[in-house]
Design a protein around this motif. Sequence first.
Motif, PDB file in Angstrom:
ATOM      1  N   ARG A  32       0.870  -1.177   0.000  1.00  0.00           N
ATOM      2  CA  ARG A  32       0.000   0.000   0.000  1.00  0.00           C
ATOM      3  C   ARG A  32       0.904   1.223   0.000  1.00  0.00           C
ATOM      4  NH1 ARG A  32      -2.728   0.327   5.351  1.00  0.00           N
ATOM      5  NH2 ARG A  32      -0.793   1.356   5.948  1.00  0.00           N
ATOM      6  N   ILE A  33       0.631   2.145  -0.894  1.00  0.00           N
ATOM      7  CA  ILE A  33       1.370   3.408  -0.929  1.00  0.00           C
ATOM      8  C   ILE A  33       0.687   4.359   0.038  1.00  0.00           C
ATOM      9  CG2 ILE A  33       2.108   5.344  -2.367  1.00  0.00           C
ATOM     10  CD1 ILE A  33       3.504   2.637  -2.976  1.00  0.00           C
ATOM     11  N   ASP A  34       1.437   4.812   1.038  1.00  0.00           N
ATOM     12  CA  ASP A  34       0.884   5.662   2.088  1.00  0.00           C
ATOM     13  C   ASP A  34       1.044   7.149   1.803  1.00  0.00           C
ATOM     14  OD1 ASP A  34       0.172   3.388   3.674  1.00  0.00           O
ATOM     15  OD2 ASP A  34       2.265   3.238   4.296  1.00  0.00           O
ATOM     16  N   GLU A  35       2.114   7.511   1.126  1.00  0.00           N
ATOM     17  CA  GLU A  35       2.385   8.929   0.859  1.00  0.00           C
ATOM     18  C   GLU A  35       3.388   9.025  -0.278  1.00  0.00           C
ATOM     19  OE1 GLU A  35       3.776  12.876   3.391  1.00  0.00           O
ATOM     20  OE2 GLU A  35       4.587  10.928   3.982  1.00  0.00           O
ATOM     21  N   VAL A  36       3.250  10.033  -1.097  1.00  0.00           N
ATOM     22  CA  VAL A  36       4.217  10.299  -2.168  1.00  0.00           C
ATOM     23  C   VAL A  36       4.635  11.758  -2.076  1.00  0.00           C
ATOM     24  CG1 VAL A  36       4.609  10.394  -4.657  1.00  0.00           C
ATOM     25  CG2 VAL A  36       3.264   8.521  -3.680  1.00  0.00           C
ATOM     26  N   LEU A  37       5.927  11.964  -2.053  1.00  0.00           N
ATOM     27  CA  LEU A  37       6.499  13.303  -2.121  1.00  0.00           C
ATOM     28  C   LEU A  37       7.198  13.406  -3.466  1.00  0.00           C
ATOM     29  CD1 LEU A  37       8.113  13.353   1.432  1.00  0.00           C
ATOM     30  CD2 LEU A  37       5.885  14.278   0.757  1.00  0.00           C
ATOM     31  N   GLU A  38       7.083  14.555  -4.109  1.00  0.00           N
ATOM     32  CA  GLU A  38       7.662  14.670  -5.449  1.00  0.00           C
ATOM     33  C   GLU A  38       8.146  16.082  -5.737  1.00  0.00           C
ATOM     34  OE1 GLU A  38       4.622  14.567  -8.649  1.00  0.00           O
ATOM     35  OE2 GLU A  38       3.215  14.401  -6.989  1.00  0.00           O
ATOM     36  N   HIS A  39       9.143  16.168  -6.553  1.00  0.00           N
ATOM     37  CA  HIS A  39       9.582  17.425  -7.149  1.00  0.00           C
ATOM     38  C   HIS A  39      10.466  17.104  -8.343  1.00  0.00           C
ATOM     39  CE1 HIS A  39      13.712  17.309  -5.503  1.00  0.00           C
ATOM     40  NE2 HIS A  39      13.146  16.868  -4.378  1.00  0.00           N
ATOM     41  N   HIS A  40      10.430  17.995  -9.295  1.00  0.00           N
ATOM     42  CA  HIS A  40      11.166  17.843 -10.553  1.00  0.00           C
ATOM     43  C   HIS A  40      10.873  16.468 -11.154  1.00  0.00           C
ATOM     44  CE1 HIS A  40      13.044  21.230  -8.460  1.00  0.00           C
ATOM     45  NE2 HIS A  40      13.172  21.732  -9.698  1.00  0.00           N
ATOM     46  N   ASP A  41      11.880  15.668 -11.376  1.00  0.00           N
ATOM     47  CA  ASP A  41      11.661  14.359 -12.007  1.00  0.00           C
ATOM     48  C   ASP A  41      11.919  13.215 -11.026  1.00  0.00           C
ATOM     49  OD1 ASP A  41      14.377  14.680 -11.772  1.00  0.00           O
ATOM     50  OD2 ASP A  41      14.860  13.935 -13.764  1.00  0.00           O
ATOM     51  N   ARG A  42      11.657  13.463  -9.731  1.00  0.00           N
ATOM     52  CA  ARG A  42      11.934  12.472  -8.695  1.00  0.00           C
ATOM     53  C   ARG A  42      10.777  12.383  -7.719  1.00  0.00           C
ATOM     54  NH1 ARG A  42      17.496  11.707  -9.012  1.00  0.00           N
ATOM     55  NH2 ARG A  42      18.509  13.305 -10.231  1.00  0.00           N
ATOM     56  N   SER A  43      10.671  11.218  -7.086  1.00  0.00           N
ATOM     57  CA  SER A  43       9.652  11.064  -6.051  1.00  0.00           C
ATOM     58  C   SER A  43      10.143  10.097  -4.984  1.00  0.00           C
ATOM     59  CB  SER A  43       8.334  10.575  -6.643  1.00  0.00           C
ATOM     60  OG  SER A  43       8.481   9.290  -7.194  1.00  0.00           O
ATOM     61  N   LEU A  44       9.493  10.198  -3.841  1.00  0.00           N
ATOM     62  CA  LEU A  44       9.729   9.309  -2.721  1.00  0.00           C
ATOM     63  C   LEU A  44       8.370   8.794  -2.273  1.00  0.00           C
ATOM     64  CD1 LEU A  44      12.013   9.651   0.288  1.00  0.00           C
ATOM     65  CD2 LEU A  44       9.572   9.399   0.706  1.00  0.00           C
ATOM     66  N   ALA A  45       8.247   7.487  -2.150  1.00  0.00           N
ATOM     67  CA  ALA A  45       6.986   6.873  -1.723  1.00  0.00           C
ATOM     68  C   ALA A  45       7.200   6.179  -0.390  1.00  0.00           C
ATOM     69  CB  ALA A  45       6.502   5.872  -2.760  1.00  0.00           C
ATOM     70  N   ARG A  46       6.336   6.475   0.557  1.00  0.00           N
ATOM     71  CA  ARG A  46       6.301   5.735   1.822  1.00  0.00           C
ATOM     72  C   ARG A  46       5.280   4.623   1.632  1.00  0.00           C
ATOM     73  NH1 ARG A  46       8.793   9.188   5.536  1.00  0.00           N
ATOM     74  NH2 ARG A  46       8.682  11.366   4.900  1.00  0.00           N
ATOM     75  N   TRP A  47       5.659   3.389   1.989  1.00  0.00           N
ATOM     76  CA  TRP A  47       4.785   2.258   1.738  1.00  0.00           C
ATOM     77  C   TRP A  47       4.708   1.326   2.937  1.00  0.00           C
ATOM     78  CZ3 TRP A  47       7.750  -2.018   2.334  1.00  0.00           C
ATOM     79  CH2 TRP A  47       9.098  -1.954   2.004  1.00  0.00           C
ATOM     80  N   THR A  48       3.668   0.512   2.928  1.00  0.00           N
ATOM     81  CA  THR A  48       3.488  -0.534   3.935  1.00  0.00           C
ATOM     82  C   THR A  48       3.228  -1.848   3.208  1.00  0.00           C
ATOM     83  OG1 THR A  48       2.501   1.053   5.486  1.00  0.00           O
ATOM     84  CG2 THR A  48       2.105  -1.292   5.917  1.00  0.00           C
ATOM     85  N   GLN A  49       3.978  -2.869   3.592  1.00  0.00           N
ATOM     86  CA  GLN A  49       3.697  -4.224   3.106  1.00  0.00           C
ATOM     87  C   GLN A  49       2.616  -4.789   4.011  1.00  0.00           C
ATOM     88  OE1 GLN A  49       7.075  -6.881   3.004  1.00  0.00           O
ATOM     89  NE2 GLN A  49       5.765  -8.681   2.966  1.00  0.00           N
ATOM     90  N   LEU A  50       1.521  -5.213   3.421  1.00  0.00           N
ATOM     91  CA  LEU A  50       0.390  -5.748   4.166  1.00  0.00           C
ATOM     92  C   LEU A  50       0.307  -7.254   3.999  1.00  0.00           C
ATOM     93  CD1 LEU A  50      -2.246  -3.065   3.111  1.00  0.00           C
ATOM     94  CD2 LEU A  50      -0.971  -3.174   5.278  1.00  0.00           C
ATOM     95  N   GLY A  51       0.009  -7.947   5.089  1.00  0.00           N
ATOM     96  CA  GLY A  51      -0.133  -9.395   5.066  1.00  0.00           C
ATOM     97  C   GLY A  51      -1.499  -9.819   4.565  1.00  0.00           C
ATOM     98  N   GLU A  52      -1.741 -11.111   4.640  1.00  0.00           N
ATOM     99  CA  GLU A  52      -2.985 -11.681   4.107  1.00  0.00           C
ATOM    100  C   GLU A  52      -4.238 -11.102   4.751  1.00  0.00           C
ATOM    101  OE1 GLU A  52      -2.887 -16.014   2.955  1.00  0.00           O
ATOM    102  OE2 GLU A  52      -1.173 -15.920   4.333  1.00  0.00           O
ATOM    103  N   GLN A  53      -4.156 -10.677   5.994  1.00  0.00           N
ATOM    104  CA  GLN A  53      -5.302 -10.099   6.697  1.00  0.00           C
ATOM    105  C   GLN A  53      -5.201  -8.568   6.738  1.00  0.00           C
ATOM    106  OE1 GLN A  53      -7.724 -12.277   7.527  1.00  0.00           O
ATOM    107  NE2 GLN A  53      -6.334 -13.814   6.675  1.00  0.00           N
ATOM    108  N   ASP A  54      -4.421  -7.995   5.831  1.00  0.00           N
ATOM    109  CA  ASP A  54      -4.171  -6.550   5.756  1.00  0.00           C
ATOM    110  C   ASP A  54      -3.446  -5.997   6.981  1.00  0.00           C
ATOM    111  OD1 ASP A  54      -5.032  -6.175   3.191  1.00  0.00           O
ATOM    112  OD2 ASP A  54      -7.050  -5.555   3.752  1.00  0.00           O
TER     113      ASP A  54
END
Length: 115
Positions: free
Chosen positions: A66-88
């Motif tokens: 799951r992508i939790d947040e995306v920060l971006e500028h120019h031609d770059r980005s940073l994504a904060r993510w969470t790996q979720l298990g079978e029960q989320d």
Amino acid sequence: MSDSQQLWTSYAACWSADPDERLAALAAVAVEDVAYRDPGTEVGGLIELAAYMAGFAGAFPGHRFRIDEVLEHHDRSLARWTQLGEQDEPAMRGVSTALHHEGRLPDITGFFLPA
């Protein structure tokens, strides 16, 4: 949802995509010679990255990102993510950075955050 947020969300879905659809889904969000690295690997090209994703799916059945947040500028980005298990349930958290080129990702680096 921003273009970058949608791109990251589509990319994240590739990790748990149907094996027969993974390569095509990945080709829609990454360039042919995409470079990918995380603490455990470094691969180049769509086929190698799709194979690495298949290995993840086999090691962690039912997991997704799951992508939790995306920060971006120019031609770059940073994504904060969470790996979720079978029960989320959260299994791992991390951040990934990427370059952007014409709406696709040519270079992706993932970092795993400590628990």
